[in-house]
Write a protein that holds these residues in place. Structure first.
Motif, PDB file in Angstrom:
ATOM      1  N   GLN A  36       0.839  -1.198   0.000  1.00  0.00           N
ATOM      2  CA  GLN A  36       0.000   0.000   0.000  1.00  0.00           C
ATOM      3  C   GLN A  36       0.875   1.249   0.000  1.00  0.00           C
ATOM      4  N   HIS A  37       1.913   1.226   0.810  1.00  0.00           N
ATOM      5  CA  HIS A  37       2.825   2.361   0.852  1.00  0.00           C
ATOM      6  C   HIS A  37       3.460   2.577  -0.518  1.00  0.00           C
ATOM      7  N   GLY A  38       3.844   1.496  -1.172  1.00  0.00           N
ATOM      8  CA  GLY A  38       4.431   1.600  -2.500  1.00  0.00           C
ATOM      9  C   GLY A  38       3.488   2.254  -3.496  1.00  0.00           C
ATOM     10  N   VAL A  39       2.222   1.869  -3.461  1.00  0.00           N
ATOM     11  CA  VAL A  39       1.222   2.478  -4.348  1.00  0.00           C
ATOM     12  C   VAL A  39       1.134   3.980  -4.084  1.00  0.00           C
ATOM     13  N   LEU A  40       1.062   4.353  -2.826  1.00  0.00           N
ATOM     14  CA  LEU A  40       0.927   5.768  -2.481  1.00  0.00           C
ATOM     15  C   LEU A  40       2.145   6.576  -2.926  1.00  0.00           C
ATOM     16  N   VAL A  41       3.326   6.027  -2.727  1.00  0.00           N
ATOM     17  CA  VAL A  41       4.544   6.736  -3.135  1.00  0.00           C
ATOM     18  C   VAL A  41       4.580   6.897  -4.654  1.00  0.00           C
ATOM     19  N   GLY A  48      -2.470   9.304 -11.181  1.00  0.00           N
ATOM     20  CA  GLY A  48      -3.266   8.902 -12.326  1.00  0.00           C
ATOM     21  C   GLY A  48      -2.703   7.743 -13.123  1.00  0.00           C
ATOM     22  N   GLN A  49      -1.927   6.889 -12.479  1.00  0.00           N
ATOM     23  CA  GLN A  49      -1.398   5.716 -13.166  1.00  0.00           C
ATOM     24  C   GLN A  49      -2.478   4.636 -13.243  1.00  0.00           C
ATOM     25  N   THR A  50      -2.286   3.701 -14.156  1.00  0.00           N
ATOM     26  CA  THR A  50      -3.199   2.571 -14.270  1.00  0.00           C
ATOM     27  C   THR A  50      -2.729   1.451 -13.339  1.00  0.00           C
ATOM     28  N   VAL A  51      -3.604   0.489 -13.108  1.00  0.00           N
ATOM     29  CA  VAL A  51      -3.233  -0.671 -12.294  1.00  0.00           C
ATOM     30  C   VAL A  51      -2.067  -1.409 -12.954  1.00  0.00           C
ATOM     31  N   THR A  52      -2.092  -1.503 -14.272  1.00  0.00           N
ATOM     32  CA  THR A  52      -1.007  -2.171 -14.990  1.00  0.00           C
ATOM     33  C   THR A  52       0.327  -1.481 -14.735  1.00  0.00           C
ATOM     34  N   GLN A  53       0.345  -0.163 -14.806  1.00  0.00           N
ATOM     35  CA  GLN A  53       1.585   0.589 -14.553  1.00  0.00           C
ATOM     36  C   GLN A  53       2.064   0.393 -13.126  1.00  0.00           C
ATOM     37  N   LEU A  54       1.151   0.466 -12.175  1.00  0.00           N
ATOM     38  CA  LEU A  54       1.515   0.294 -10.764  1.00  0.00           C
ATOM     39  C   LEU A  54       2.004  -1.128 -10.501  1.00  0.00           C
ATOM     40  N   ALA A  55       1.322  -2.112 -11.064  1.00  0.00           N
ATOM     41  CA  ALA A  55       1.715  -3.513 -10.859  1.00  0.00           C
ATOM     42  C   ALA A  55       3.119  -3.757 -11.399  1.00  0.00           C
ATOM     43  N   LYS A  56       3.409  -3.217 -12.552  1.00  0.00           N
ATOM     44  CA  LYS A  56       4.744  -3.400 -13.130  1.00  0.00           C
ATOM     45  C   LYS A  56       5.803  -2.752 -12.229  1.00  0.00           C
ATOM     46  N   ALA A  57       5.549  -1.540 -11.783  1.00  0.00           N
ATOM     47  CA  ALA A  57       6.522  -0.823 -10.941  1.00  0.00           C
ATOM     48  C   ALA A  57       6.749  -1.529  -9.610  1.00  0.00           C
ATOM     49  N   LEU A  58       5.720  -2.182  -9.087  1.00  0.00           N
ATOM     50  CA  LEU A  58       5.814  -2.853  -7.788  1.00  0.00           C
ATOM     51  C   LEU A  58       6.115  -4.352  -7.901  1.00  0.00           C
ATOM     52  N   SER A  59       6.279  -4.840  -9.129  1.00  0.00           N
ATOM     53  CA  SER A  59       6.499  -6.272  -9.368  1.00  0.00           C
ATOM     54  C   SER A  59       5.401  -7.112  -8.724  1.00  0.00           C
ATOM     55  N   LEU A  68      -5.862  -4.986  -3.527  1.00  0.00           N
ATOM     56  CA  LEU A  68      -5.210  -4.041  -2.629  1.00  0.00           C
ATOM     57  C   LEU A  68      -5.776  -2.635  -2.843  1.00  0.00           C
ATOM     58  N   ILE A  69      -5.964  -2.263  -4.103  1.00  0.00           N
ATOM     59  CA  ILE A  69      -6.514  -0.936  -4.415  1.00  0.00           C
ATOM     60  C   ILE A  69      -7.969  -0.838  -3.968  1.00  0.00           C
ATOM     61  N   ASP A  70      -8.741  -1.932  -4.088  1.00  0.00           N
ATOM     62  CA  ASP A  70     -10.114  -1.931  -3.568  1.00  0.00           C
ATOM     63  C   ASP A  70     -10.110  -1.536  -2.092  1.00  0.00           C
ATOM     64  N   VAL A 106       7.484   8.956   3.917  1.00  0.00           N
ATOM     65  CA  VAL A 106       8.645   9.032   3.030  1.00  0.00           C
ATOM     66  C   VAL A 106       9.919   9.428   3.786  1.00  0.00           C
ATOM     67  N   PRO A 107       9.883  10.398   4.693  1.00  0.00           N
ATOM     68  CA  PRO A 107      11.112  10.691   5.450  1.00  0.00           C
ATOM     69  C   PRO A 107      11.624   9.485   6.242  1.00  0.00           C
ATOM     70  N   PHE A 108      10.716   8.684   6.778  1.00  0.00           N
ATOM     71  CA  PHE A 108      11.115   7.456   7.480  1.00  0.00           C
ATOM     72  C   PHE A 108      11.860   6.529   6.527  1.00  0.00           C
ATOM     73  N   VAL A 109      11.303   6.293   5.346  1.00  0.00           N
ATOM     74  CA  VAL A 109      11.922   5.394   4.366  1.00  0.00           C
ATOM     75  C   VAL A 109      13.287   5.939   3.933  1.00  0.00           C
ATOM     76  N   GLN A 110      13.367   7.230   3.695  1.00  0.00           N
ATOM     77  CA  GLN A 110      14.643   7.833   3.302  1.00  0.00           C
ATOM     78  C   GLN A 110      15.683   7.680   4.412  1.00  0.00           C
ATOM     79  N   HIS A 111      15.274   7.857   5.653  1.00  0.00           N
ATOM     80  CA  HIS A 111      16.187   7.707   6.788  1.00  0.00           C
ATOM     81  C   HIS A 111      16.695   6.266   6.889  1.00  0.00           C
ATOM     82  N   VAL A 112      15.782   5.309   6.763  1.00  0.00           N
ATOM     83  CA  VAL A 112      16.177   3.901   6.831  1.00  0.00           C
ATOM     84  C   VAL A 112      17.116   3.560   5.677  1.00  0.00           C
TER      85      VAL A 112
END
Length: 153
Positions: A36-41, A48-59, A68-70, A106-112
């Motif tokens: 979910q975090h990956g989708v939001l980022v 405005g990406q499609t599910v196909t674009q998001l799925a590819k980016a997130l493997s 998950l989007i539902d 996002v700041p948490f992820v960048q710090h880690v």
């Protein structure tokens, strides 16, 4: 190097460890799973990406991501809208509540990310980045080149 690293084992262990720890923290910080975090980022970078674009980016598989989007729609984090030019295409958009979550996480992820790379100098960090990018982009084609051993009778 006498014994090269066991890539499959190490990647699997690293993925499991980082996924477990990150999932625990993102749940505590924002009640989000890592996918979910990956989708939001991704949407915060290009809404405005499609599910196909998001799925590819997130493997991820599109079917897994659709469910998950539902759940994210139900929570008010994203909305679906038909594309203005092609009504068959559905785009996913970030809602205001989710924008606030991304600003917190996002700041948490960048710090880690910084902490994980801290033991390595700039040259080593560049090699790590190149290796992981190579792996993500080429694993399937490399593995597909290898013939399976014939079955033994």
């Amino acid at each position: 190097m006498a014994n090269p690293p066991k890539i499959f084992l190490l990647i699997n262990r690293a993925h499991a460890a980082i996924a477990r720890a990150a999932e625990r923290k993102t749940k505590a910080l924002a009640e989000l799973s890592m996918p979910q975090h990956g989708v939001l980022v991704l949407l915060s970078k290009r809404d405005g990406q499609t599910v196909t674009q998001l799925a590819k980016a997130l493997s991820m598989r599109k079917s897994s991501l659709s469910g998950l989007i539902d759940r994210m729609v139900d929570r008010g984090f994203v909305r679906r809208e038909k594309d203005a030019e092609d009504g068959r295409v559905v785009r996913i958009y970030l809602e205001l509540a989710a924008e606030n979550l991304v600003q917190r996480t996002v700041p948490f992820v960048q710090h880690v990310n910084g902490l994980l790379l801290a033991p390595f100098d700039a040259v080593e960090q560049e090699v790590i980045g190149r290796f992981l990018t190579h792996l993500a982009e080429n694993a399937e084609s490399v593995i597909d080149q290898v013939d399976l051993p014939e079955e033994r009778e």
